[in-house]
Design a protein around this motif. Structure first.
Motif, PDB file in Angstrom:
ATOM      1  N   UNK A 116       0.823  -1.216   0.000  1.00  0.00           N
ATOM      2  CA  UNK A 116       0.000   0.000   0.000  1.00  0.00           C
ATOM      3  C   UNK A 116       0.857   1.266   0.000  1.00  0.00           C
ATOM      4  N   UNK A 117       2.167   1.078   0.074  1.00  0.00           N
ATOM      5  CA  UNK A 117       3.153   2.167   0.071  1.00  0.00           C
ATOM      6  C   UNK A 117       3.054   3.056   1.304  1.00  0.00           C
ATOM      7  N   UNK A 118       2.513   2.511   2.390  1.00  0.00           N
ATOM      8  CA  UNK A 118       2.521   3.250   3.653  1.00  0.00           C
ATOM      9  C   UNK A 118       3.932   3.301   4.215  1.00  0.00           C
ATOM     10  N   UNK A 119       4.724   2.285   3.888  1.00  0.00           N
ATOM     11  CA  UNK A 119       6.157   2.290   4.196  1.00  0.00           C
ATOM     12  C   UNK A 119       6.864   2.258   2.858  1.00  0.00           C
ATOM     13  N   UNK A 120       7.693   3.248   2.611  1.00  0.00           N
ATOM     14  CA  UNK A 120       8.403   3.340   1.340  1.00  0.00           C
ATOM     15  C   UNK A 120       9.489   2.270   1.291  1.00  0.00           C
ATOM     16  N   UNK A 121       9.474   1.504   0.213  1.00  0.00           N
ATOM     17  CA  UNK A 121      10.451   0.431   0.030  1.00  0.00           C
ATOM     18  C   UNK A 121      10.528   0.112  -1.457  1.00  0.00           C
ATOM     19  N   UNK A 122      11.422  -0.782  -1.815  1.00  0.00           N
ATOM     20  CA  UNK A 122      11.545  -1.188  -3.205  1.00  0.00           C
ATOM     21  C   UNK A 122      11.924  -2.659  -3.262  1.00  0.00           C
ATOM     22  N   UNK A 123      11.751  -3.220  -4.430  1.00  0.00           N
ATOM     23  CA  UNK A 123      12.064  -4.631  -4.619  1.00  0.00           C
ATOM     24  C   UNK A 123      13.195  -4.794  -5.611  1.00  0.00           C
ATOM     25  N   UNK A 124      14.022  -5.765  -5.320  1.00  0.00           N
ATOM     26  CA  UNK A 124      15.021  -6.237  -6.274  1.00  0.00           C
ATOM     27  C   UNK A 124      14.748  -7.726  -6.407  1.00  0.00           C
ATOM     28  N   UNK A 125      14.244  -8.110  -7.572  1.00  0.00           N
ATOM     29  CA  UNK A 125      13.813  -9.499  -7.742  1.00  0.00           C
ATOM     30  C   UNK A 125      12.636  -9.766  -6.823  1.00  0.00           C
ATOM     31  N   UNK A 126      12.739 -10.800  -6.016  1.00  0.00           N
ATOM     32  CA  UNK A 126      11.674 -11.151  -5.080  1.00  0.00           C
ATOM     33  C   UNK A 126      11.901 -10.584  -3.695  1.00  0.00           C
ATOM     34  N   UNK A 127      12.986  -9.860  -3.494  1.00  0.00           N
ATOM     35  CA  UNK A 127      13.338  -9.360  -2.162  1.00  0.00           C
ATOM     36  C   UNK A 127      12.963  -7.901  -1.982  1.00  0.00           C
ATOM     37  N   UNK A 128      12.294  -7.616  -0.875  1.00  0.00           N
ATOM     38  CA  UNK A 128      11.995  -6.241  -0.516  1.00  0.00           C
ATOM     39  C   UNK A 128      13.221  -5.632   0.149  1.00  0.00           C
ATOM     40  N   UNK A 129      13.507  -4.408  -0.178  1.00  0.00           N
ATOM     41  CA  UNK A 129      14.564  -3.623   0.454  1.00  0.00           C
ATOM     42  C   UNK A 129      13.865  -2.465   1.147  1.00  0.00           C
ATOM     43  N   UNK A 130      13.973  -2.416   2.464  1.00  0.00           N
ATOM     44  CA  UNK A 130      13.234  -1.437   3.250  1.00  0.00           C
ATOM     45  C   UNK A 130      14.227  -0.520   3.958  1.00  0.00           C
ATOM     46  N   UNK A 131      14.268   0.740   3.593  1.00  0.00           N
ATOM     47  CA  UNK A 131      15.159   1.670   4.294  1.00  0.00           C
ATOM     48  C   UNK A 131      14.714   1.846   5.749  1.00  0.00           C
ATOM     49  N   UNK A 132      15.655   1.747   6.654  1.00  0.00           N
ATOM     50  CA  UNK A 132      15.355   1.931   8.076  1.00  0.00           C
ATOM     51  C   UNK A 132      14.711   3.306   8.302  1.00  0.00           C
ATOM     52  N   UNK A 133      15.163   4.306   7.564  1.00  0.00           N
ATOM     53  CA  UNK A 133      14.610   5.650   7.676  1.00  0.00           C
ATOM     54  C   UNK A 133      13.119   5.669   7.333  1.00  0.00           C
ATOM     55  N   UNK A 134      12.704   4.875   6.341  1.00  0.00           N
ATOM     56  CA  UNK A 134      11.287   4.812   5.964  1.00  0.00           C
ATOM     57  C   UNK A 134      10.446   4.235   7.098  1.00  0.00           C
ATOM     58  N   UNK A 135      11.001   3.288   7.831  1.00  0.00           N
ATOM     59  CA  UNK A 135      10.285   2.707   8.971  1.00  0.00           C
ATOM     60  C   UNK A 135      10.154   3.753  10.076  1.00  0.00           C
ATOM     61  N   UNK A 136      11.222   4.493  10.320  1.00  0.00           N
ATOM     62  CA  UNK A 136      11.182   5.551  11.333  1.00  0.00           C
ATOM     63  C   UNK A 136      10.152   6.613  10.958  1.00  0.00           C
ATOM     64  N   UNK A 137      10.107   6.998   9.674  1.00  0.00           N
ATOM     65  CA  UNK A 137       9.134   7.985   9.213  1.00  0.00           C
ATOM     66  C   UNK A 137       7.710   7.460   9.385  1.00  0.00           C
ATOM     67  N   UNK A 138       7.492   6.183   9.095  1.00  0.00           N
ATOM     68  CA  UNK A 138       6.170   5.582   9.269  1.00  0.00           C
ATOM     69  C   UNK A 138       5.753   5.626  10.735  1.00  0.00           C
ATOM     70  N   UNK A 139       6.652   5.261  11.621  1.00  0.00           N
ATOM     71  CA  UNK A 139       6.344   5.264  13.057  1.00  0.00           C
ATOM     72  C   UNK A 139       5.989   6.669  13.513  1.00  0.00           C
ATOM     73  N   UNK A 140       6.758   7.646  13.096  1.00  0.00           N
ATOM     74  CA  UNK A 140       6.480   9.029  13.487  1.00  0.00           C
ATOM     75  C   UNK A 140       5.143   9.515  12.923  1.00  0.00           C
TER      76      UNK A 140
END
Length: 63
Positions: A31-55
């Protein structure tokens, strides 16, 4: 430059940080509530995006 062990986290780490299950984690990513991207089948989630989501969610609760 990103250091994969600290700046990018996995689905499992996201679940541990937010205390949620994998289904909810995928829901947040798709849903893009947490900004991330995929490489192949693996999600890459920036720690900063998780912090922004929490805030941003914390601000919604404090209304």
């Amino acid at each position: 430059m990103y250091n994969e062990t600290t700046d990018l986290i996995s689905i499992e780490e996201l679940c541990d940080i937010l205390l949620i299950g994998r289904s909810k984690a995928y829901e947040l990513l798709n849903s893009k509530k947490i900004k991330a991207f995929r490489i192949g089948n693996s999600w890459k989630i920036p720690r900063l995006a998780v912090e922004e989501f929490i805030l941003s969610e914390s601000r919604l609760i404090k209304k």
